[in-house]
Design an enzyme around this catalytic site. Structure first.
Site, PDB file in Angstrom:
ATOM      1  N   GLY A 101       0.778  -1.237   0.000  1.00  0.00           N
ATOM      2  CA  GLY A 101       0.000   0.000   0.000  1.00  0.00           C
ATOM      3  C   GLY A 101       0.805   1.281   0.000  1.00  0.00           C
ATOM      4  O   GLY A 101       0.298   2.335   0.369  1.00  0.00           O
ATOM      5  N   SER A 102       2.061   1.226  -0.459  1.00  0.00           N
ATOM      6  CA  SER A 102       2.844   2.470  -0.439  1.00  0.00           C
ATOM      7  C   SER A 102       2.251   3.496  -1.400  1.00  0.00           C
ATOM      8  O   SER A 102       2.236   4.694  -1.102  1.00  0.00           O
ATOM      9  CB  SER A 102       4.322   2.208  -0.748  1.00  0.00           C
ATOM     10  OG  SER A 102       4.513   1.861  -2.105  1.00  0.00           O
ATOM     11  N   ASN A 103       1.736   3.053  -2.535  1.00  0.00           N
ATOM     12  CA  ASN A 103       1.091   3.998  -3.465  1.00  0.00           C
ATOM     13  C   ASN A 103      -0.203   4.546  -2.869  1.00  0.00           C
ATOM     14  O   ASN A 103      -0.481   5.738  -2.977  1.00  0.00           O
ATOM     15  CB  ASN A 103       0.800   3.325  -4.806  1.00  0.00           C
ATOM     16  CG  ASN A 103       2.020   3.302  -5.708  1.00  0.00           C
ATOM     17  OD1 ASN A 103       2.429   4.331  -6.221  1.00  0.00           O
ATOM     18  ND2 ASN A 103       2.630   2.131  -5.860  1.00  0.00           N
ATOM     19  N   LEU A 128      -4.451  -6.813  -7.195  1.00  0.00           N
ATOM     20  CA  LEU A 128      -4.016  -7.935  -8.027  1.00  0.00           C
ATOM     21  C   LEU A 128      -5.129  -8.837  -8.556  1.00  0.00           C
ATOM     22  O   LEU A 128      -4.863  -9.730  -9.352  1.00  0.00           O
ATOM     23  CB  LEU A 128      -2.971  -8.771  -7.258  1.00  0.00           C
ATOM     24  CG  LEU A 128      -1.742  -7.949  -6.821  1.00  0.00           C
ATOM     25  CD1 LEU A 128      -0.714  -8.838  -6.135  1.00  0.00           C
ATOM     26  CD2 LEU A 128      -1.099  -7.197  -7.989  1.00  0.00           C
ATOM     27  N   ILE A 173     -10.405  -7.180 -12.541  1.00  0.00           N
ATOM     28  CA  ILE A 173     -11.629  -6.391 -12.364  1.00  0.00           C
ATOM     29  C   ILE A 173     -12.713  -6.977 -13.278  1.00  0.00           C
ATOM     30  O   ILE A 173     -12.531  -7.047 -14.498  1.00  0.00           O
ATOM     31  CB  ILE A 173     -11.362  -4.909 -12.722  1.00  0.00           C
ATOM     32  CG1 ILE A 173     -10.405  -4.279 -11.709  1.00  0.00           C
ATOM     33  CG2 ILE A 173     -12.654  -4.110 -12.808  1.00  0.00           C
ATOM     34  CD1 ILE A 173     -10.943  -4.209 -10.286  1.00  0.00           C
ATOM     35  N   ASN A 229      -5.516   2.088 -13.326  1.00  0.00           N
ATOM     36  CA  ASN A 229      -4.549   1.168 -12.725  1.00  0.00           C
ATOM     37  C   ASN A 229      -3.146   1.717 -12.935  1.00  0.00           C
ATOM     38  O   ASN A 229      -2.893   2.414 -13.923  1.00  0.00           O
ATOM     39  CB  ASN A 229      -4.676  -0.199 -13.410  1.00  0.00           C
ATOM     40  CG  ASN A 229      -3.669  -1.216 -12.875  1.00  0.00           C
ATOM     41  OD1 ASN A 229      -3.486  -1.358 -11.655  1.00  0.00           O
ATOM     42  ND2 ASN A 229      -2.992  -1.913 -13.770  1.00  0.00           N
ATOM     43  N   HIS A 282       0.693   0.311 -13.490  1.00  0.00           N
ATOM     44  CA  HIS A 282       1.429  -0.911 -13.812  1.00  0.00           C
ATOM     45  C   HIS A 282       2.922  -0.596 -13.743  1.00  0.00           C
ATOM     46  O   HIS A 282       3.369   0.424 -14.282  1.00  0.00           O
ATOM     47  CB  HIS A 282       1.048  -1.398 -15.224  1.00  0.00           C
ATOM     48  CG  HIS A 282       1.660  -2.726 -15.529  1.00  0.00           C
ATOM     49  ND1 HIS A 282       1.136  -3.905 -15.032  1.00  0.00           N
ATOM     50  CD2 HIS A 282       2.759  -3.064 -16.227  1.00  0.00           C
ATOM     51  CE1 HIS A 282       1.899  -4.917 -15.435  1.00  0.00           C
ATOM     52  NE2 HIS A 282       2.888  -4.436 -16.157  1.00  0.00           N
ATOM     53  N   ASP A 291      -4.340  -5.057 -18.227  1.00  0.00           N
ATOM     54  CA  ASP A 291      -3.301  -4.116 -18.694  1.00  0.00           C
ATOM     55  C   ASP A 291      -3.466  -3.659 -20.141  1.00  0.00           C
ATOM     56  O   ASP A 291      -2.491  -3.297 -20.796  1.00  0.00           O
ATOM     57  CB  ASP A 291      -1.898  -4.744 -18.532  1.00  0.00           C
ATOM     58  CG  ASP A 291      -1.623  -5.167 -17.103  1.00  0.00           C
ATOM     59  OD1 ASP A 291      -2.119  -4.491 -16.198  1.00  0.00           O
ATOM     60  OD2 ASP A 291      -0.920  -6.175 -16.913  1.00  0.00           O
ATOM     61  N   GLU A 301       6.554   5.837  -9.304  1.00  0.00           N
ATOM     62  CA  GLU A 301       5.113   5.742  -9.004  1.00  0.00           C
ATOM     63  C   GLU A 301       4.714   6.788  -7.968  1.00  0.00           C
ATOM     64  O   GLU A 301       3.720   7.505  -8.139  1.00  0.00           O
ATOM     65  CB  GLU A 301       4.776   4.336  -8.490  1.00  0.00           C
ATOM     66  CG  GLU A 301       4.961   3.275  -9.556  1.00  0.00           C
ATOM     67  CD  GLU A 301       4.540   1.881  -9.113  1.00  0.00           C
ATOM     68  OE1 GLU A 301       4.082   1.120  -9.965  1.00  0.00           O
ATOM     69  OE2 GLU A 301       4.676   1.549  -7.919  1.00  0.00           O
TER      70      GLU A 301
HETATM   71  C1  GAR Z   1       3.247  -1.279  -7.505  1.00  0.00           C
HETATM   72  O1  GAR Z   1       4.557  -1.284  -8.016  1.00  0.00           O
HETATM   73  C2  GAR Z   1       2.244  -1.415  -8.640  1.00  0.00           C
HETATM   74  O2  GAR Z   1       2.669  -0.832  -9.839  1.00  0.00           O
HETATM   75  C3  GAR Z   1       2.155  -2.900  -8.787  1.00  0.00           C
HETATM   76  O3  GAR Z   1       2.171  -3.395  -7.474  1.00  0.00           O
HETATM   77  C4  GAR Z   1       2.987  -2.533  -6.679  1.00  0.00           C
HETATM   78  C5  GAR Z   1       2.262  -2.235  -5.402  1.00  0.00           C
HETATM   79  O4  GAR Z   1       3.086  -1.548  -4.508  1.00  0.00           O
HETATM   80  N1  GAR Z   1       0.975  -3.290  -9.508  1.00  0.00           N
HETATM   81  C6  GAR Z   1       0.944  -4.311 -10.346  1.00  0.00           C
HETATM   82  O5  GAR Z   1       1.889  -5.040 -10.534  1.00  0.00           O
HETATM   83  C7  GAR Z   1      -0.395  -4.520 -11.042  1.00  0.00           C
HETATM   84  N2  GAR Z   1      -0.241  -5.376 -12.180  1.00  0.00           N
HETATM   85  P1  GAR Z   1       2.483  -0.844  -3.219  1.00  0.00           P
HETATM   86  O6  GAR Z   1       1.549  -1.854  -2.546  1.00  0.00           O
HETATM   87  O7  GAR Z   1       3.663  -0.536  -2.357  1.00  0.00           O
HETATM   88  O8  GAR Z   1       1.748   0.375  -3.658  1.00  0.00           O
END
Ligand code: GAR
Length: 188
Positions: free
Chosen positions: A13-15, A85, A88, A102, A104, A145, A174
């Site tokens: 969940g950092s994003n 993940l 949808i 999303n 990616h 995607d 990101e």
């Molecule tokens: C992120 O790098 C995002 O781009 C990726 O999961 C990570 C989640 O990081 N998403 C995918 O790979 C979707 N296909 P986070 O939980 O630290 O935000």
């Protein structure tokens, strides 16, 4: 009128945290809640820190009407997948056309599709010997995607990079861009 976002996240969940933090004191945009399909996911602690409500839905609830009803009730202007993940379901895309985005962790259309998430993507990039990677923010359609691309940013790689250092570089991109891009979409 204030725009409303709902974030879906499966992991750390950092994003999600960067987005919540970015809009925390905004009068224009409010993060209504965080949805996760993963019990104990790091994103719950992060949401709690900012007093954003979070809700756990089992995988099955995405396939029945449960999550869709929840979303329809809250009427978000944007549904943001931030490390979410599960696929949808098509019904979500039909009910929220151009309202689901999303992020990616690669430069689509490369390294996308089923099974391409998180470290799998960075390992594939490393194996390919590519000298750059990046991020893609795109609309979600019924295929993994493949929705229209909204934004991409690149970062250079060299032979000493490992999947772990690639992940760090991609996460930095990101965190730098995702909240801003969301802001721009909502301003339109
Ligand atoms: C992120 O790098 C995002 O781009 C990726 O999961 C990570 C989640 O990081 N998403 C995918 O790979 C979707 N296909 P986070 O939980 O630290 O935000």
């Amino acid at each position: 009128m204030q725009k409303k976002i709902i974030i879906l996240a499966s992991g750390n969940g950092s994003n999600a945290e960067k987005i919540i933090d970015f809009f925390e004191s905004s009068s224009a945009v409010k993060v209504l809640s965080v949805i996760s399909n993963k019990q104990g996911a790091g994103v719950f602690e992060r949401a709690k820190k900012f007093e954003v409500p979070s809700v756990l839905f089992k995988k099955k609830s995405f396939e029945t009407n449960e999550v869709l009803s929840y979303l329809e009730e809250l009427k978000p202007d944007l549904i943001v997948l931030a490390g979410f993940l599960l696929k949808i379901p098509k019904e979500f895309v039909l009910k929220f056309p151009n309202k689901i985005i999303n992020i990616h962790p690669a430069l689509l259309p490369k390294y996308g599709g089923k099974g391409m998430y998180g470290s799998n993507v960075h390992k594939a990039v490393k194996e390919s010997g590519d000298l750059k990677t990046g991020i893609t923010i795109h609309y979600v359609n019924e295929n993994y995607d493949e929705g229209a691309i909204i934004f991409q940013a690149e970062v250079g790689l060299d032979a000493s990079d490992t999947p772990e250092t690639i992940a760090t570089k991609v996460h930095a991109l990101e965190h730098q861009h995702f909240p801003q891009v969301i802001h721009q979409i909502l301003r339109k």
